[in-house]
Structures are given as structure tokens and as C-alpha cells.
Scaffold this motif. Structure first.
Motif, mmCIF file in Angstrom:
data_model
loop_
_atom_site.group_PDB
_atom_site.id
_atom_site.type_symbol
_atom_site.label_atom_id
_atom_site.label_comp_id
_atom_site.label_asym_id
_atom_site.label_seq_id
_atom_site.Cartn_x
_atom_site.Cartn_y
_atom_site.Cartn_z
ATOM 1 N N HIS A 98 -4.338 6.896 -3.069
ATOM 2 C CA HIS A 98 -3.757 5.854 -2.228
ATOM 3 C C HIS A 98 -4.175 4.516 -2.832
ATOM 4 O O HIS A 98 -5.336 4.338 -3.226
ATOM 5 C CB HIS A 98 -4.260 5.974 -0.794
ATOM 6 N N GLU A 132 -5.624 1.471 6.873
ATOM 7 C CA GLU A 132 -4.360 2.209 6.944
ATOM 8 C C GLU A 132 -4.585 3.711 6.820
ATOM 9 O O GLU A 132 -3.878 4.507 7.448
ATOM 10 C CB GLU A 132 -3.405 1.693 5.878
ATOM 11 N N LEU A 133 -5.569 4.120 6.030
ATOM 12 C CA LEU A 133 -5.878 5.547 5.924
ATOM 13 C C LEU A 133 -6.421 6.085 7.243
ATOM 14 O O LEU A 133 -6.109 7.219 7.635
ATOM 15 C CB LEU A 133 -6.884 5.787 4.799
ATOM 16 N N ASP A 135 -8.018 16.046 1.218
ATOM 17 C CA ASP A 135 -7.608 16.441 2.561
ATOM 18 C C ASP A 135 -8.046 17.879 2.813
ATOM 19 O O ASP A 135 -7.454 18.823 2.290
ATOM 20 C CB ASP A 135 -6.087 16.297 2.685
ATOM 21 N N THR A 168 0.835 -1.195 0.000
ATOM 22 C CA THR A 168 0.000 0.000 0.000
ATOM 23 C C THR A 168 0.873 1.248 0.000
ATOM 24 O O THR A 168 2.015 1.215 0.436
ATOM 25 C CB THR A 168 -0.931 0.033 1.227
ATOM 26 N N GLY A 169 0.307 2.348 -0.488
ATOM 27 C CA GLY A 169 1.046 3.612 -0.503
ATOM 28 C C GLY A 169 0.393 4.607 -1.437
ATOM 29 O O GLY A 169 -0.653 4.339 -2.037
ATOM 30 N N ASP A 204 -5.558 5.099 10.149
ATOM 31 C CA ASP A 204 -4.370 5.288 10.990
ATOM 32 C C ASP A 204 -3.580 6.515 10.538
ATOM 33 O O ASP A 204 -3.116 7.305 11.371
ATOM 34 C CB ASP A 204 -3.466 4.051 10.924
ATOM 35 N N ARG A 205 -3.441 6.679 9.246
ATOM 36 C CA ARG A 205 -2.647 7.781 8.700
ATOM 37 C C ARG A 205 -3.225 9.138 9.112
ATOM 38 O O ARG A 205 -2.487 10.079 9.403
ATOM 39 C CB ARG A 205 -2.612 7.658 7.170
ATOM 40 N N TYR A 206 -4.548 9.238 9.113
ATOM 41 C CA TYR A 206 -5.206 10.516 9.389
ATOM 42 C C TYR A 206 -5.854 10.546 10.772
ATOM 43 O O TYR A 206 -6.808 11.289 10.998
ATOM 44 C CB TYR A 206 -6.253 10.793 8.312
#
Length: 309
Positions: A216, A260-261, A232, A171-172, A263-265
Motif C-alpha cells: 500500500h 486509511e489502512l 493479511d 493512496t492505494g 479503516d480498510r481493515y
């Protein structure tokens, strides 16, 4: 003294300054976002000034005998700074009504900004609409996670994320908008829909808002399995588009990507998944809204008002 005047392209910097300092504006309301499709709309936007100083903007376009705020945006309405208070907002709506009546406009369709997108409370407009006799015309249901409050995935969703992690997915942030757009188009075609934006438009908007509009993705062995276009807004992060391939669904790629998003935000206030309603709010896509609720999201309303002039 409060006054309204039509927006002109020379006002773009002033307009964007108002949005940046407003209580309820996001990047959707900046002219460099709005104007990517300016050729599709007859612009009827207004600048609101007090003694020559800008205090609010009103994104709008003309559709026959109506003005919509704004046909090319999910929501807009009066984008107001802290300089506007309750009584002055009432006066602004009187000026707006006078201006559009003089243009032969019969009604205004007002797409209010949902409260989760406010940087500071900003619902004087809803009171003004009530005073003017506006009626609720449409209500869409949107799903949001309050990131500063406890929320949790369902057990089934947690197992799906764990399964995806074991599958060795990568992922990324991705660069290949064309591949994602092709996947998105294929997915939407099954539901007799098409993406709102072309791949060229998405690429243009991403270039105008670097780091704030991002792709993403999840992949395995170089194959795209799932992708999410994230807008964002600062306090709020919004998933503008989501799509997964058949293989991606089998491997729970989108589940992993969304986990994961989140967690990221995690430092933001809200994570928005967008609406799950169809036919102007009269039909709820039960499967779609459930997918969002499995992550812990719950509902807010996107309200449309009709103000007869």
C-alpha cells in the motif's frame, strides 16, 4: 497413540492443511512461505500424528547444538489443531524432547506465537514448557490495536492525517516493489539495518500469496512518498514493513496511509505494527513505539523460551 516424525518435502500439503485448521497458525507457518529461504536453514521440523492422523506441526531448524522454532520466522512453536488438548500437549512435548535428544540436540529455543494471532485459545504449549523447566530467554515488545474495541489517535496524529489529506496525496495498492524496497533500504540504512527480505523474495512471496501480501502506498505527482507492506492473516493484519521519504515525512504521508489502512481493515480483530525492541529485547526504541501508540496501539509480548534437554 501420539508420535512425532521429521518433516519431508512430500509432506507439504499435509503440513499446510494442519496450519489451515490450526488454532494458532498463520501464513508464515505454511511451507510455501517458510521454504522461500530453505537454503539458509538446516530444517528440523516435525509432524505430530495421532494414530497416523496429523494433529500439529513444529516448524524448526538446527543451529549447532540447538533447535530453534524457527530461525527464519518471527514466531512459531507448536502449531496445534483442536485435536490437541492439555494432557495430549504434554505428551507431545515429551515426544519432541525424546526425538531431539536422540539427534544430539542440547536445547530448544521456543518462539511462542503471541495470543493475538490465535484463531482460538492455544497456550497449552506455555504450560508444557513450564512443566519442563523452560525459562524465559527473551521478550520483545510489539504494538497492536484491538480493532473491535474503542481506540483513538492522539490530537497531534489526527492533525497530521488532516494535513496530509489537504496536500492532495494519492493512496492505494501499489505494484512497484522495487521502488518501495529501495526507499525502505535507504530508511533502514540510517539505523544501520537492512530489510530482512530482498526485493526478489518479496516479489516471490507476494506471488505465492496474492491479496494477502500487498504493498500500500502514498504518492504525489507520481513520486512515491510512503509505503506499507501488509501481511493479511485473516483475523489479524500485520505491517511487515513501513517507510517514508523525507518529503513523505514532511507531508505526513505515512500517517495518512496508516489511517486509511485502519479503516480498510476495520472488520478484523487486530492491527499489528510489530516490535519496537532491539538487542534481543533489552532496548526499547522509544520513538518507534511512541509513533505506534499515537494511533492507539498498546503492547503485547513476543516471548522466547529456552528448554534445556
Amino acid at each position: 497413540m501420539l508420535a512425532v516424525r521429521p518433516y519431508a518435502p512430500a509432506d507439504a500439503a499435509v503440513w499446510n492443511g494442519v496450519v489451515a485448521s490450526s488454532r494458532n497458525g498463520v501464513l508464515l507457518h505454511r511451507r510455501d512461505y517458510m521454504d522461500y529461504h530453505a537454503d539458509r536453514f538446516v530444517d528440523q521440523s516435525l509432524l505430530v500424528e495421532r494414530d497416523g492422523e496429523p494433529v500439529a506441526v513444529f516448524p524448526a531448524n538446527r543451529q549447532g547444538g540447538a533447535v530453534v522454532s524457527h530461525g527464519g520466522l518471527t514466531y512459531a512453536g507448536l502449531i496445534a489443531t483442536r485435536a490437541l488438548r492439555a494432557e495430549s500437549t504434554l505428551a507431545v512435548f515429551e515426544r519432541i524432547g525424546e526425538h531431539y535428544r536422540a539427534q544430539g540436540v542440547e536445547r530448544v529455543v521456543y518462539k511462542a506465537v503471541p495470543h493475538v494471532f490465535h484463531a482460538y485459545p492455544c497456550e497449552e504449549d506455555l504450560y508444557a514448557l513450564h512443566r519442563l523447566g523452560a525459562r524465559l530467554k527473551r521478550r520483545d515488545l510489539s504494538s497492536v490495536i484491538a480493532l473491535h474495541e474503542p481506540f483513538r489517535f492522539t490530537e497531534e496524529r489526527r492533525r497530521a492525517v488532516d494535513k496530509a489529506k489537504r496536500a492532495g496525496l494519492r493512496t492505494g495498492i501499489g505494484d512497484d516493489l522495487a521502488s518501495f524496497h529501495a526507499l525502505l533500504t535507504e530508511v533502514l540504512r540510517r539505523h544501520h539495518a537492512v530489510p530482512t527480505h530482498s526485493v526478489a523474495e518479496l516479489d516471490l512471496l507476494r506471488s505465492r500469496f496474492p491479496g494477502r501480501i500487498t504493498l500500500h502506498q502514498a504518492s504525489r505527482e507520481g513520486a512515491l512518498l510512503a509505503g506499507v507492506i501488509v501481511y493479511d492473516f485473516g483475523r489479524v493484519v500485520h505491517t511487515q514493513y513501513m517507510a517514508a521519504s523525507e518529503e513523505g515525512r514532511r507531508l505526513n504521508a505515512l500517517n495518512l496511509l496508516l489511517a486509511e489502512l485502519l479503516d480498510r481493515y476495520a472488520d478484523r480483530h487486530y492491527f499489528s505494527f510489530g516490535i519496537s525492541t532491539e538487542r534481543e529485547g533489552q532496548a526499547l526504541n522509544g520513538g518507534l513505539v511512541a509513533q505506534k501508540e499515537y494511533f492507539g496501539a498498546r503492547a503485547i509480548a513476543h516471548d522466547f523460551y529456552e528448554w534445556v534437554l
